[in-house]
Design a protein around this motif. Structure first.
Motif, mmCIF file in Angstrom:
data_model
loop_
_atom_site.group_PDB
_atom_site.id
_atom_site.type_symbol
_atom_site.label_atom_id
_atom_site.label_comp_id
_atom_site.label_asym_id
_atom_site.label_seq_id
_atom_site.Cartn_x
_atom_site.Cartn_y
_atom_site.Cartn_z
ATOM 1 N N SER A 75 -44.376 92.012 -6.639
ATOM 2 C CA SER A 75 -42.938 92.248 -6.846
ATOM 3 C C SER A 75 -42.180 90.965 -7.195
ATOM 4 C CB SER A 75 -42.324 92.881 -5.600
ATOM 5 O OG SER A 75 -42.468 92.005 -4.491
ATOM 6 N N ALA A 76 -42.771 89.817 -6.914
ATOM 7 C CA ALA A 76 -42.112 88.529 -7.193
ATOM 8 C C ALA A 76 -42.491 87.970 -8.559
ATOM 9 C CB ALA A 76 -42.470 87.521 -6.114
ATOM 10 N N ARG A 77 -43.340 88.661 -9.276
ATOM 11 C CA ARG A 77 -43.808 88.173 -10.579
ATOM 12 C C ARG A 77 -42.933 88.736 -11.687
ATOM 13 N NH1 ARG A 77 -50.163 89.496 -9.601
ATOM 14 N NH2 ARG A 77 -50.284 88.467 -7.575
ATOM 15 N N ASP A 78 -41.991 87.922 -12.125
ATOM 16 C CA ASP A 78 -41.146 88.354 -13.236
ATOM 17 C C ASP A 78 -41.906 88.172 -14.546
ATOM 18 O OD1 ASP A 78 -41.015 85.641 -13.851
ATOM 19 O OD2 ASP A 78 -38.930 85.414 -13.257
#
Length: 142
Positions: A75-78
């Motif tokens: 979820s933190a990987r843009d």
């Protein structure tokens, strides 16, 4: 840059910019220390780890880049992080292929290069890298 670091000592981005300048000037050890010190004091901050991955990518330390990025929550990987992860993975597979070829393991070399080729999805930015890998394996037509 140093002023920006002094104004916001927990931000990794001015440190990354300064580390890049230092690396360009041949000051690799100082460049590494800039982000390493922040990682020691703020290991839980995702931006710090992402900045470290960018710094390692600048130094072409692909396996280390992958290890850092794969430890991040999905979820933190843009988009930029996913792009860096893809770039690192492709470069790492090409490096694996080169090392496998040098060790005489052509099957692994071909497997790694095929994986890199597939992951590139035909992106022009990887064409020279992949062409070089295929040429080293004796398949310059790819």
């Amino acid at each position: 840059m140093r002023r920006a670091i002094a104004l916001d000592p927990s931000s990794p981005w001015p440190r990354l910019d300064l580390a890049r300048l230092l690396r360009d000037a041949g000051e690799d050890q100082q460049a590494d220390q800039l982000l390493d010190s922040l990682i020691r004091t703020h290991p839980e901050v995702l931006d710090v780890r992402v900045a470290q991955a960018y710094a390692l990518a600048d130094d072409q330390r692909w396996l280390e880049v992958l290890r850092i990025l794969e430890d991040l929550p999905v979820s933190a990987r843009d988009r930029s992080v996913r792009t860096l992860q893809q770039r690192a993975w492709i470069h790492y597979q090409v490096e694996r292929a080169r090392l496998a070829r040098l060790a005489g393991d052509f099957e692994l070399a071909y497997t790694a290069l095929h994986a890199a080729d597939d992951a590139s999805r035909g992106a022009v930015e990887y064409a020279a890298l992949l062409a070089g890998g295929w040429a080293e394996l004796g398949d310059p037509a790819r």
